[in-house]
Design a protein around this motif. Structure first.
Motif, PDB file in Angstrom:
ATOM      1  N   GLY A  71       0.821  -1.209   0.000  1.00 55.96           N
ATOM      2  CA  GLY A  71       0.000   0.000   0.000  1.00 55.96           C
ATOM      3  C   GLY A  71       0.853   1.256   0.000  1.00 55.96           C
ATOM      4  N   LYS A  72       1.908   1.216  -0.756  1.00 55.32           N
ATOM      5  CA  LYS A  72       2.868   2.317  -0.909  1.00 55.32           C
ATOM      6  C   LYS A  72       3.586   2.082  -2.224  1.00 55.32           C
ATOM      7  CE  LYS A  72       6.264  -0.293   1.702  1.00 55.32           C
ATOM      8  NZ  LYS A  72       5.840  -1.192   2.714  1.00 55.32           N
ATOM      9  N   ASP A  73       4.498   2.959  -2.592  1.00 56.02           N
ATOM     10  CA  ASP A  73       5.298   2.743  -3.792  1.00 56.02           C
ATOM     11  C   ASP A  73       6.115   1.476  -3.580  1.00 56.02           C
ATOM     12  OD1 ASP A  73       6.804   2.897  -6.093  1.00 56.02           O
ATOM     13  OD2 ASP A  73       7.856   4.724  -5.529  1.00 56.02           O
ATOM     14  N   THR A  74       5.867   0.474  -4.392  1.00 55.63           N
ATOM     15  CA  THR A  74       6.554  -0.797  -4.260  1.00 55.63           C
ATOM     16  C   THR A  74       6.879  -1.347  -5.644  1.00 55.63           C
ATOM     17  OG1 THR A  74       6.446  -2.949  -3.154  1.00 55.63           O
ATOM     18  CG2 THR A  74       4.445  -2.193  -4.194  1.00 55.63           C
ATOM     19  N   ILE A  75       7.913  -2.145  -5.716  1.00 56.37           N
ATOM     20  CA  ILE A  75       8.301  -2.782  -6.974  1.00 56.37           C
ATOM     21  C   ILE A  75       7.730  -4.199  -6.982  1.00 56.37           C
ATOM     22  CG2 ILE A  75      10.226  -3.561  -8.413  1.00 56.37           C
ATOM     23  CD1 ILE A  75      10.148  -0.548  -8.172  1.00 56.37           C
ATOM     24  N   ILE A  76       7.015  -4.523  -8.061  1.00 55.32           N
ATOM     25  CA  ILE A  76       6.512  -5.879  -8.258  1.00 55.32           C
ATOM     26  C   ILE A  76       6.934  -6.346  -9.642  1.00 55.32           C
ATOM     27  CG2 ILE A  76       4.533  -5.633  -6.693  1.00 55.32           C
ATOM     28  CD1 ILE A  76       2.761  -5.330  -9.237  1.00 55.32           C
ATOM     29  N   ALA A  77       6.941  -7.653  -9.820  1.00 55.34           N
ATOM     30  CA  ALA A  77       7.148  -8.230 -11.142  1.00 55.34           C
ATOM     31  C   ALA A  77       5.767  -8.425 -11.769  1.00 55.34           C
ATOM     32  CB  ALA A  77       7.881  -9.557 -11.041  1.00 55.34           C
ATOM     33  N   LEU A  78       5.627  -7.986 -12.999  1.00 58.87           N
ATOM     34  CA  LEU A  78       4.366  -8.098 -13.732  1.00 58.87           C
ATOM     35  C   LEU A  78       4.635  -8.914 -14.993  1.00 58.87           C
ATOM     36  CD1 LEU A  78       1.386  -7.199 -14.262  1.00 58.87           C
ATOM     37  CD2 LEU A  78       2.364  -5.223 -15.461  1.00 58.87           C
ATOM     38  N   ALA A  79       3.922 -10.023 -15.156  1.00 61.54           N
ATOM     39  CA  ALA A  79       4.130 -10.905 -16.298  1.00 61.54           C
ATOM     40  C   ALA A  79       2.914 -10.907 -17.218  1.00 61.54           C
ATOM     41  CB  ALA A  79       4.420 -12.324 -15.827  1.00 61.54           C
ATOM     42  N   THR A  80       3.195 -10.893 -18.516  1.00 53.49           N
ATOM     43  CA  THR A  80       2.175 -10.980 -19.548  1.00 53.49           C
ATOM     44  C   THR A  80       2.552 -12.125 -20.481  1.00 53.49           C
ATOM     45  OG1 THR A  80       3.404  -9.377 -20.879  1.00 53.49           O
ATOM     46  CG2 THR A  80       1.637  -8.501 -19.493  1.00 53.49           C
ATOM     47  N   VAL A  81       1.632 -12.463 -21.387  1.00 50.46           N
ATOM     48  CA  VAL A  81       1.902 -13.523 -22.358  1.00 50.46           C
ATOM     49  C   VAL A  81       1.491 -13.037 -23.737  1.00 50.46           C
ATOM     50  CG1 VAL A  81       1.289 -15.864 -23.104  1.00 50.46           C
ATOM     51  CG2 VAL A  81       1.559 -15.372 -20.679  1.00 50.46           C
ATOM     52  N   GLU A  82       2.346 -13.334 -24.715  1.00 52.36           N
ATOM     53  CA  GLU A  82       2.030 -13.042 -26.111  1.00 52.36           C
ATOM     54  C   GLU A  82       2.495 -14.224 -26.949  1.00 52.36           C
ATOM     55  OE1 GLU A  82       2.441  -9.213 -28.898  1.00 52.36           O
ATOM     56  OE2 GLU A  82       4.370  -9.991 -28.180  1.00 52.36           O
ATOM     57  N   ASN A  83       1.589 -14.776 -27.759  1.00 52.55           N
ATOM     58  CA  ASN A  83       1.921 -15.938 -28.606  1.00 52.55           C
ATOM     59  C   ASN A  83       2.573 -17.058 -27.794  1.00 52.55           C
ATOM     60  OD1 ASN A  83       0.958 -14.561 -30.891  1.00 52.55           O
ATOM     61  ND2 ASN A  83       2.960 -13.602 -31.191  1.00 52.55           N
ATOM     62  N   GLU A  84       2.010 -17.334 -26.637  1.00 48.01           N
ATOM     63  CA  GLU A  84       2.473 -18.389 -25.732  1.00 48.01           C
ATOM     64  C   GLU A  84       3.864 -18.148 -25.159  1.00 48.01           C
ATOM     65  OE1 GLU A  84       1.844 -22.347 -27.237  1.00 48.01           O
ATOM     66  OE2 GLU A  84      -0.053 -21.766 -28.175  1.00 48.01           O
ATOM     67  N   THR A  85       4.392 -16.930 -25.318  1.00 46.62           N
ATOM     68  CA  THR A  85       5.693 -16.582 -24.750  1.00 46.62           C
ATOM     69  C   THR A  85       5.475 -15.637 -23.570  1.00 46.62           C
ATOM     70  OG1 THR A  85       6.745 -16.783 -26.919  1.00 46.62           O
ATOM     71  CG2 THR A  85       7.938 -15.543 -25.232  1.00 46.62           C
ATOM     72  N   PRO A  86       6.001 -15.978 -22.386  1.00 48.34           N
ATOM     73  CA  PRO A  86       5.850 -15.081 -21.240  1.00 48.34           C
ATOM     74  C   PRO A  86       6.861 -13.929 -21.287  1.00 48.34           C
ATOM     75  CG  PRO A  86       6.971 -17.086 -20.570  1.00 48.34           C
ATOM     76  CD  PRO A  86       6.623 -17.247 -22.034  1.00 48.34           C
ATOM     77  N   PHE A  87       6.428 -12.787 -20.788  1.00 47.28           N
ATOM     78  CA  PHE A  87       7.274 -11.601 -20.648  1.00 47.28           C
ATOM     79  C   PHE A  87       7.091 -11.091 -19.233  1.00 47.28           C
ATOM     80  CE2 PHE A  87       6.273 -11.959 -25.076  1.00 47.28           C
ATOM     81  CZ  PHE A  87       7.427 -11.584 -25.738  1.00 47.28           C
ATOM     82  N   VAL A  88       8.187 -10.709 -18.580  1.00 51.94           N
ATOM     83  CA  VAL A  88       8.091 -10.193 -17.220  1.00 51.94           C
ATOM     84  C   VAL A  88       8.931  -8.931 -17.117  1.00 51.94           C
ATOM     85  CG1 VAL A  88       9.986 -11.602 -16.293  1.00 51.94           C
ATOM     86  CG2 VAL A  88       8.156 -10.838 -14.772  1.00 51.94           C
ATOM     87  N   ARG A  89       8.435  -8.004 -16.310  1.00 50.48           N
ATOM     88  CA  ARG A  89       9.175  -6.761 -16.055  1.00 50.48           C
ATOM     89  C   ARG A  89       8.806  -6.282 -14.660  1.00 50.48           C
ATOM     90  NH1 ARG A  89       5.079  -7.712 -18.893  1.00 50.48           N
ATOM     91  NH2 ARG A  89       5.733  -6.863 -20.858  1.00 50.48           N
ATOM     92  N   TYR A  90       9.713  -5.460 -14.098  1.00 53.43           N
ATOM     93  CA  TYR A  90       9.439  -4.840 -12.808  1.00 53.43           C
ATOM     94  C   TYR A  90       8.727  -3.517 -13.045  1.00 53.43           C
ATOM     95  CZ  TYR A  90      12.610  -8.161 -10.622  1.00 53.43           C
ATOM     96  OH  TYR A  90      13.204  -9.306 -10.180  1.00 53.43           O
ATOM     97  N   VAL A  91       7.750  -3.233 -12.203  1.00 56.75           N
ATOM     98  CA  VAL A  91       7.012  -1.978 -12.291  1.00 56.75           C
ATOM     99  C   VAL A  91       6.792  -1.417 -10.889  1.00 56.75           C
ATOM    100  CG1 VAL A  91       5.813  -2.567 -14.450  1.00 56.75           C
ATOM    101  CG2 VAL A  91       4.757  -3.143 -12.250  1.00 56.75           C
ATOM    102  N   ASN A  92       6.665  -0.103 -10.814  1.00 54.40           N
ATOM    103  CA  ASN A  92       6.243   0.524  -9.562  1.00 54.40           C
ATOM    104  C   ASN A  92       4.733   0.336  -9.469  1.00 54.40           C
ATOM    105  OD1 ASN A  92       8.757   2.137 -10.399  1.00 54.40           O
ATOM    106  ND2 ASN A  92       8.463   2.647  -8.244  1.00 54.40           N
ATOM    107  N   ALA A  93       4.265  -0.069  -8.311  1.00 57.35           N
ATOM    108  CA  ALA A  93       2.842  -0.340  -8.147  1.00 57.35           C
ATOM    109  C   ALA A  93       2.373   0.102  -6.766  1.00 57.35           C
ATOM    110  CB  ALA A  93       2.565  -1.825  -8.344  1.00 57.35           C
ATOM    111  N   TYR A  94       1.066   0.242  -6.668  1.00 52.85           N
ATOM    112  CA  TYR A  94       0.393   0.616  -5.419  1.00 52.85           C
ATOM    113  C   TYR A  94      -0.797  -0.316  -5.253  1.00 52.85           C
ATOM    114  CZ  TYR A  94      -2.885   3.178  -2.449  1.00 52.85           C
ATOM    115  OH  TYR A  94      -3.795   3.517  -1.480  1.00 52.85           O
ATOM    116  N   TYR A  95      -0.934  -0.911  -4.056  1.00 55.92           N
ATOM    117  CA  TYR A  95      -2.026  -1.844  -3.774  1.00 55.92           C
ATOM    118  C   TYR A  95      -3.117  -1.168  -2.958  1.00 55.92           C
ATOM    119  CZ  TYR A  95      -4.696  -5.598  -1.682  1.00 55.92           C
ATOM    120  OH  TYR A  95      -5.723  -6.396  -1.285  1.00 55.92           O
TER     121      TYR A  95
END
Length: 138
Positions: free
Chosen positions: A17-41
Motif C-alpha cells: 500500500g505504498k510505492d513498491t516494486i513488483i514483477a508483472l508478467a504478460t503472455v504473447e503468442n504463448e511466450t511469457p514476458f516479465v518486467r518490474y514496475v512501480n505499483a500501489y495496492y
C-alpha cells in the motif's frame, strides 16, 4: 476473487500500500514476458502508471490475464486500462498515485500531457501470500 481475510488484507496493505516494486508478467503468442514496475495496492488491486503504447499494454490487449510477484506474494489478475491519467474519471486515484509515487513521478519519465500516459488497474483473481509461517490463499 475470494475476499482476503482481514489479516491478509492488512499484510497486503502494509507491504504494497505504498510505492513498491513488483514483477508483472504478460503472455504473447504463448511466450511469457516479465518486467518490474512501480505499483500501489488497494482493496484487492494494484495500480500502475504506464504508457498505453508499451509492449505490456499491447500484450494485455490480446490477453488481459497477468501474473504478479512481490515480497513473499504471487498472484494472477485481470488487467484493465483505466485510460488517460488526467481524465476526470481517474481524478481520485490519480491524486492518490501522485502522493504514493512522489519520489519519482515528476522526474521526466512520465508526460502527463500525453493521453497515452495511463493508469493500469490489475484486479487480483487468486494468489498466495506468505507471512511469518502463515499461508494465505485466495
Amino acid at each position: 476473487m475470494k475476499k482476503l481475510s482481514e489479516d491478509a488484507e492488512k499484510i497486503m496493505t502494509e507491504r504494497f500500500g505504498k510505492d513498491t516494486i513488483i514483477a508483472l508478467a504478460t503472455v504473447e503468442n504463448e511466450t511469457p514476458f516479465v518486467r518490474y514496475v512501480n505499483a500501489y495496492y488497494e482493496n484487492g488491486a494494484f495500480y500502475i502508471i504506464t504508457y498505453a503504447l508499451s509492449n505490456k499494454m499491447k500484450q494485455m490487449k490480446s490477453n488481459s490475464t497477468v501474473a504478479i510477484a512481490g515480497d513473499w506474494f504471487t498472484a494472477h489478475g485481470k488487467a484493465n486500462n483505466l485510460g488517460y491519467f488526467g481524465k476526470k474519471e481517474n481524478l481520485i486515484i490519480a491524486e492518490k498515485l501522485k502522493i504514493v509515487f512522489k519520489e519519482w513521478i515528476d522526474n521526466g519519465h512520465n508526460d502527463f500531457d500525453d493521453e497515452n500516459t495511463i493508469i493500469l488497474y490489475v484486479e487480483l483473481t487468486d494468489g498466495l501470500l506468505l507471512s511469518h509461517g502463515t499461508r494465505y490463499e485466495f
